[in-house]
Motif scaffolding. Structure first.
Motif, PDB file in Angstrom:
ATOM      1  N   ALA A   1      27.184  68.467 -61.339  1.00 21.56           N
ATOM      2  CA  ALA A   1      28.636  68.285 -61.434  1.00 21.56           C
ATOM      3  C   ALA A   1      29.322  68.725 -60.141  1.00 21.56           C
ATOM      4  O   ALA A   1      30.273  68.086 -59.672  1.00 21.56           O
ATOM      5  CB  ALA A   1      29.181  69.059 -62.629  1.00 21.56           C
ATOM      6  N   LEU A   2      28.844  69.824 -59.566  1.00 23.99           N
ATOM      7  CA  LEU A   2      29.408  70.268 -58.294  1.00 23.99           C
ATOM      8  C   LEU A   2      29.149  69.251 -57.196  1.00 23.99           C
ATOM      9  O   LEU A   2      29.980  69.054 -56.304  1.00 23.99           O
ATOM     10  CB  LEU A   2      28.792  71.610 -57.881  1.00 23.99           C
ATOM     11  N   ARG A   3      27.994  68.614 -57.231  1.00 23.63           N
ATOM     12  CA  ARG A   3      27.612  67.647 -56.211  1.00 23.63           C
ATOM     13  C   ARG A   3      28.590  66.491 -56.093  1.00 23.63           C
ATOM     14  O   ARG A   3      28.633  65.795 -55.073  1.00 23.63           O
ATOM     15  CB  ARG A   3      26.213  67.104 -56.507  1.00 23.63           C
ATOM     16  N   GLU A   4      29.380  66.282 -57.132  1.00 20.75           N
ATOM     17  CA  GLU A   4      30.376  65.215 -57.101  1.00 20.75           C
ATOM     18  C   GLU A   4      31.620  65.616 -56.320  1.00 20.75           C
ATOM     19  O   GLU A   4      32.495  64.782 -56.066  1.00 20.75           O
ATOM     20  CB  GLU A   4      30.765  64.827 -58.531  1.00 20.75           C
ATOM     21  N   ARG A   5      31.683  66.884 -55.935  1.00 21.21           N
ATOM     22  CA  ARG A   5      32.881  67.388 -55.266  1.00 21.21           C
ATOM     23  C   ARG A   5      32.624  67.540 -53.767  1.00 21.21           C
ATOM     24  O   ARG A   5      31.595  68.093 -53.366  1.00 21.21           O
ATOM     25  CB  ARG A   5      33.294  68.741 -55.860  1.00 21.21           C
ATOM     26  N   THR A   6      33.547  67.064 -52.964  1.00 22.53           N
ATOM     27  CA  THR A   6      33.443  67.188 -51.507  1.00 22.53           C
ATOM     28  C   THR A   6      34.788  67.617 -50.947  1.00 22.53           C
ATOM     29  O   THR A   6      35.803  67.615 -51.645  1.00 22.53           O
ATOM     30  CB  THR A   6      33.034  65.850 -50.866  1.00 22.53           C
ATOM     31  N   LEU A   7      34.784  67.972 -49.677  1.00 21.15           N
ATOM     32  CA  LEU A   7      36.028  68.320 -48.990  1.00 21.15           C
ATOM     33  C   LEU A   7      36.552  67.082 -48.277  1.00 21.15           C
ATOM     34  O   LEU A   7      36.021  66.671 -47.240  1.00 21.15           O
ATOM     35  CB  LEU A   7      35.796  69.459 -47.999  1.00 21.15           C
ATOM     36  N   THR A   8      37.575  66.493 -48.823  1.00 22.99           N
ATOM     37  CA  THR A   8      38.175  65.300 -48.226  1.00 22.99           C
ATOM     38  C   THR A   8      39.154  65.686 -47.121  1.00 22.99           C
ATOM     39  O   THR A   8      39.572  66.846 -46.999  1.00 22.99           O
ATOM     40  CB  THR A   8      38.928  64.493 -49.291  1.00 22.99           C
TER      41      THR A   8
END
Length: 372
Positions: free
Chosen positions: A137-144
């Motif tokens: 689930a964390l892997r879906e989050r990035t710094l845009t």
């Protein structure tokens, strides 16, 4: 990045390529010969540069007034507040560097992780990370780019005000962030995190690799926006054995720093609390400077790290011991620091919140009067 593919002992720097930094970056001009930058690069300026961890606020009445009614993470994402809070100790104390006002969990917050800083307790996560599904689930989050804009805008404002005074970028190291994520909040011994690395090494590797990517992106955004150096802060690494640090932590600190090193000759610093037994391994992740807390005399650290510039390491307790005791202690620190090729004076940890700000101002003045 798996544990089998990590190279924790690799510390060779890439060929410097300052053109990787944007045109007009402070390291191309106003901060290139600043005492702090020279010391970080292994040169010894005429006077020892000095700054304090947690100098941005905490002990300053003007900081407390400014923060009234504003939550910590909200303050960290308000460019106007960040600029003013970062500048306050530079104006008041005359230190040789500004440290970017932020918090180690800011990159988690702007990546969309449900985290808050609870007064009197510290960072608290709504959902601790314990399983492969949690990490996925964390892997879906990035710094845009949009998420990083408050950080970039804050640094642009700061470098415009600071001129020849360097701004140090800041990020928490992967292990410390992982400890908060796994524990769900602060922990004195990080038992759950240390258990996870052994019980589920693949899950641990996946988590640490994601944090390293996040940290690298967060740091490089600060550098490209105008920060002249970067410090990786590992609050909880001191609770690890050397073997566990090398196997489960060092590869990911190295990974986080890879993008910074790719920008060219940008000075990097690594600091941890209670990490006297890890100093060599902390340097091997690929940094220029190692910060040392008050438990390890600088001459001992210099013997363990030949040729490495050091940062530290006044005992924060001495700030309340009276000026005669403080200056005597600081003299010993400066003398020990001469065993290293260069030395940046700092505390062995952060400024205690009840410190008299006048003590810090007088200490900086006194240090600047001493020969390096």
């Amino acid at each position: 990045m798996s544990l089998s593919s990590a190279q924790p002992g690799s510390s060779a720097r890439p060929t410097p390529d300052t053109q990787s930094l944007p045109e007009g970056h402070p390291l191309h001009g106003p901060t290139a010969e600043a005492p702090l930058i020279r010391a970080y690069r292994g040169q010894r300026p005429a006077t020892t540069p000095v700054w304090f961890m947690r100098q941005a606020g905490r002990s300053l009445p003007e900081y407390r007034e400014l923060r009234t009614g504003t939550r910590m993470l909200d303050a960290c994402l308000d460019p106007e507040l960040v600029t003013e809070i970062t500048m306050q100790p530079v104006r008041r104390h005359g230190v040789d560097a500004a440290i970017f006002f932020s918090d180690i969990v800011v990159p988690l917050k702007i990546a969309g992780v449900d985290v808050d800083i609870v007064p009197g307790k510290g960072p608290v996560l709504a959902h601790p990370v314990r399983t492969s599904a949690d990490v996925a689930a964390l892997r879906e989050r990035t710094l845009t780019t949009d998420a990083l804009e408050p950080i970039v805008e804050s640094i642009r404002r700061l470098t415009a005000e600071l001129g020849s005074t360097p701004l140090i970028g800041f990020a928490g190291a992967p292990f410390t962030l992982a400890a908060y994520l796994v524990e769900g909040g602060p922990s004195k011994d990080q038992l759950s995190a240390r258990s996870l690395m052994h019980a589920q090494p693949e899950v641990w590797a996946d988590l640490m690799s994601w944090i390293a990517e996040l940290t690298g992106t967060f740091l490089t955004a600060q550098i490209r926006a105008g920060a002249s150096a970067a410090q990786l802060f590992d609050s909880w690494a001191g609770g690890l054995s050397l073997a566990d640090y090398r196997a489960f932590v060092a590869p990911y600190s190295a990974q986080a720093l890879t993008a910074v090193r790719a920008l060219g000759d940008v000075p990097t610093v690594h600091f941890g609390v209670g990490t006297g037994h890890l100093l060599g391994a902390m340097h091997e992740v690929g940094v220029d400077v190692v910060g040392v807390d008050w438990r390890t005399p600088l001459d001992q650290a210099a013997a363990a790290l030949p040729g490495v510039p050091l940062q530290g390491n006044i005992d924060p307790a001495m700030l309340s011991a009276g000026l005669p005791a403080l200056t005597a202690h600081t003299s010993q620190v400066l003398e020990s620091g001469r065993a290293a090729p260069a030395h940046v004076l700092n505390l062995g940890h952060g400024v205690p919140p009840d410190t008299d700000p006048e003590v810090l101002t007088r200490l900086v003045t006194w240090v600047h009067e001493q020969d390096a």
